[in-house]
Design a protein around this motif. Structure first.
Motif, PDB file in Angstrom:
ATOM      1  N   THR A  60      63.388  59.016 -40.515  1.00  0.00           N
ATOM      2  CA  THR A  60      62.842  59.885 -39.472  1.00  0.00           C
ATOM      3  C   THR A  60      61.306  59.841 -39.498  1.00  0.00           C
ATOM      4  OG1 THR A  60      63.076  61.669 -41.058  1.00  0.00           O
ATOM      5  CG2 THR A  60      64.781  61.498 -39.379  1.00  0.00           C
ATOM      6  N   GLY A  62      57.636  60.568 -40.147  1.00  0.00           N
ATOM      7  CA  GLY A  62      56.967  61.348 -41.177  1.00  0.00           C
ATOM      8  C   GLY A  62      57.503  61.124 -42.584  1.00  0.00           C
ATOM      9  N   VAL A  63      58.607  60.398 -42.700  1.00  0.00           N
ATOM     10  CA  VAL A  63      59.222  60.196 -44.011  1.00  0.00           C
ATOM     11  C   VAL A  63      58.399  59.206 -44.859  1.00  0.00           C
ATOM     12  CG1 VAL A  63      60.808  58.325 -43.362  1.00  0.00           C
ATOM     13  CG2 VAL A  63      61.473  59.910 -45.153  1.00  0.00           C
ATOM     14  N   GLY A  64      57.599  58.399 -44.184  1.00  0.00           N
ATOM     15  CA  GLY A  64      56.720  57.485 -44.922  1.00  0.00           C
ATOM     16  C   GLY A  64      56.999  56.011 -44.710  1.00  0.00           C
ATOM     17  N   SER A  66      55.754  53.788 -42.545  1.00  0.00           N
ATOM     18  CA  SER A  66      54.559  52.944 -42.412  1.00  0.00           C
ATOM     19  C   SER A  66      53.856  52.798 -43.760  1.00  0.00           C
ATOM     20  CB  SER A  66      53.601  53.540 -41.378  1.00  0.00           C
ATOM     21  OG  SER A  66      54.251  53.664 -40.138  1.00  0.00           O
ATOM     22  N   ASN A 198      61.628  58.848 -50.835  1.00  0.00           N
ATOM     23  CA  ASN A 198      60.178  58.629 -50.910  1.00  0.00           C
ATOM     24  C   ASN A 198      59.456  59.924 -51.308  1.00  0.00           C
ATOM     25  OD1 ASN A 198      57.808  57.086 -50.607  1.00  0.00           O
ATOM     26  ND2 ASN A 198      57.521  57.820 -48.503  1.00  0.00           N
ATOM     27  N   ASP A 201      56.323  62.054 -55.956  1.00  0.00           N
ATOM     28  CA  ASP A 201      55.023  62.157 -56.642  1.00  0.00           C
ATOM     29  C   ASP A 201      54.541  63.601 -56.587  1.00  0.00           C
ATOM     30  OD1 ASP A 201      53.844  62.525 -53.988  1.00  0.00           O
ATOM     31  OD2 ASP A 201      54.011  60.357 -53.729  1.00  0.00           O
ATOM     32  N   SER A 239      57.501  56.199 -54.611  1.00  0.00           N
ATOM     33  CA  SER A 239      56.339  56.835 -53.994  1.00  0.00           C
ATOM     34  C   SER A 239      55.535  55.738 -53.313  1.00  0.00           C
ATOM     35  CB  SER A 239      55.475  57.558 -55.030  1.00  0.00           C
ATOM     36  OG  SER A 239      54.217  57.864 -54.439  1.00  0.00           O
ATOM     37  N   LEU A 241      53.014  56.248 -51.502  1.00  0.00           N
ATOM     38  CA  LEU A 241      51.603  56.616 -51.621  1.00  0.00           C
ATOM     39  C   LEU A 241      51.020  56.129 -52.942  1.00  0.00           C
ATOM     40  CD1 LEU A 241      49.766  58.249 -49.687  1.00  0.00           C
ATOM     41  CD2 LEU A 241      50.146  60.227 -51.171  1.00  0.00           C
TER      42      LEU A 241
END
Ligand SMILES: Nc1nc2c(ncn2[C@@H]2O[C@H](COP(=O)(O)OP(=O)(O)O)[C@@H](O)[C@H]2O)c(=O)[nH]1
Ligand SMILES: [Mg+2]
Length: 333
Positions: A60, A62-64, A66, A198, A201, A239, A241
């Motif tokens: 969905t 915003g889940v990460g 990209s 995801n 962290d 993660s 990020l």
């Protein structure tokens, strides 16, 4: 357009030629369609042509996705692999897509010489999107890309569509409370090969670990699939990020792919997909001809007679089919 020249440039790995070819397969114009088909045929050559690993990725907004693609893609190019990213976004027709946001999130990858990112163009019909994406995958493979990531937002049927054109299907999820588990549609759970939780962290790490265990449990309850070795489908935390867990996830993907290749499941799945898409093309082709002249006009004329009660619907339909599908005359429906 010189198809032979374009094909040679694609095979030489020329990115501009690849981009141009994708634009060609995206076009709905009849002459472009004919050229696109000739190009796909030419690139396929005698056998199946060059093969990359097709990885579908859903999640969905915003889940990460990209952020994950940027980090994962950079890791792969760092290992000497060529990575293509294709996006399927059914909402892009309306919103103009999230291309701008994605370009900034995938800034490093978009500048990487071994990466190719193609944002999702605007198109409303899912059938058109499916064909275009499949052909774009084939073009990326012909251009020598080792990994093709096909990203989609978890909306409507686009997930199923992407799962049906990938060798591996990843579902990206966010850490969440237990009730969230039911928010994932069963069909999507069933088509996932690896679920990645995801954002494992900082403050979210403990929740992510719990969510991962929840999904691992849910996956164990699913029916065993012939395309899986023991332990799959699997849930893992990552993660994007902090770029943590990505190498482990890649190893799991390779282990699964390796097993499937040896077991013949990899080739079997591709063969089944090819059959599926062939049948879909026939259906699409028939439906699009119904919307074109002369069938459209003939249907209009008959519809008026059906409305007035002059002819019953089944007889009217039979007349259309007999006239325009004469091969089936008298066979009934
Ligand atoms: N804490 C944390 N935030 C992340 C992670 N991955 C993505 N985000 C954040 O989540 C938001 C949405 O990320 P994005 O990649 O655009 O999601 P997409 O809509 O699925 O493509 C951004 O603010 C990211 O910085 C992660 O691994 N950890
Ligand atoms: Mg995104």
């Amino acid at each position: 357009m010189d198809i032979e020249d374009l094909a040679a440039r694609i095979e030489a790995g020329e990115r501009r030629a690849l981009a141009r070819a994708i634009t060609l397969v995206e076009s709905g114009r009849a002459d472009h369609r004919a050229q696109a088909t000739a190009l796909m045929e030419r690139l396929r050559g005698q056998g199946r042509g060059r093969e990359g690993l097709r990885i579908g990725l859903s999640g969905t907004p915003g889940v990460g996705k990209s952020t994950f693609i940027e980090a994962f893609g950079m890791m792969l190019t760092g290992q000497g692999l060529k990575v293509a990213v294709l996006a399927v976004d059914p909402s892009s027709a309306r919103s103009g897509g999230s291309i701008l946001g994605d370009k900034t999130r995938m800034e490093r990858l978009s500048r990487d010489r071994n990466a190719f990112i193609r944002p999702s163009p605007a198109q409303s019909q899912l059938g058109g999107v499916a064909r275009r994406t499949r052909e774009a995958i084939g073009l990326c493979e012909a251009a020598g890309f080792d990994v093709i990531l096909i990203e989609t937002v978890g909306v409507g049927q686009s997930e199923t569509m992407v799962a049906e054109m990938s060798d591996l299907f990843l579902l990206l999820l966010a850490p969440a409370g237990g009730d969230e588990l039911q928010g994932v549609k069963r069909g999507i759970m069933e088509s996932a090969d690896i679920i990645l939780i995801n954002k494992a962290d900082g403050d979210l790490k403990a929740t992510a670990t719990r969510t991962c265990a929840d999904y691992a449990g849910a996956l164990r309850l699913l029916r065993k699939r012939p395309q899986d070795p023991d332990g799959f489908p699997k849930a893992l935390t990552v993660s994007a990020l902090e770029e943590a867990g990505l190498e482990a996830a890649w190893q799991e993907m390779q282990a699964l792919t390796g097993w499937r290749r040896e077991a013949g499941q990899f080739a079997a799945r591709r063969a089944e997909q090819a059959r599926h898409w062939f049948e879909a093309e026939v259906r699409e082709g028939l439906l699009s001809r119904l919307r074109q002249e002369p069938v459209r006009g003939a249907m209009e004329a008959l519809a008026s007679r059906v409305e007035s009660g002059e002819i019953v619907p089944a007889r009217a339909a039979d007349e259309i089919l007999r006239t325009y599908l004469p091969a089936f005359a008298g066979k009934g429906t």
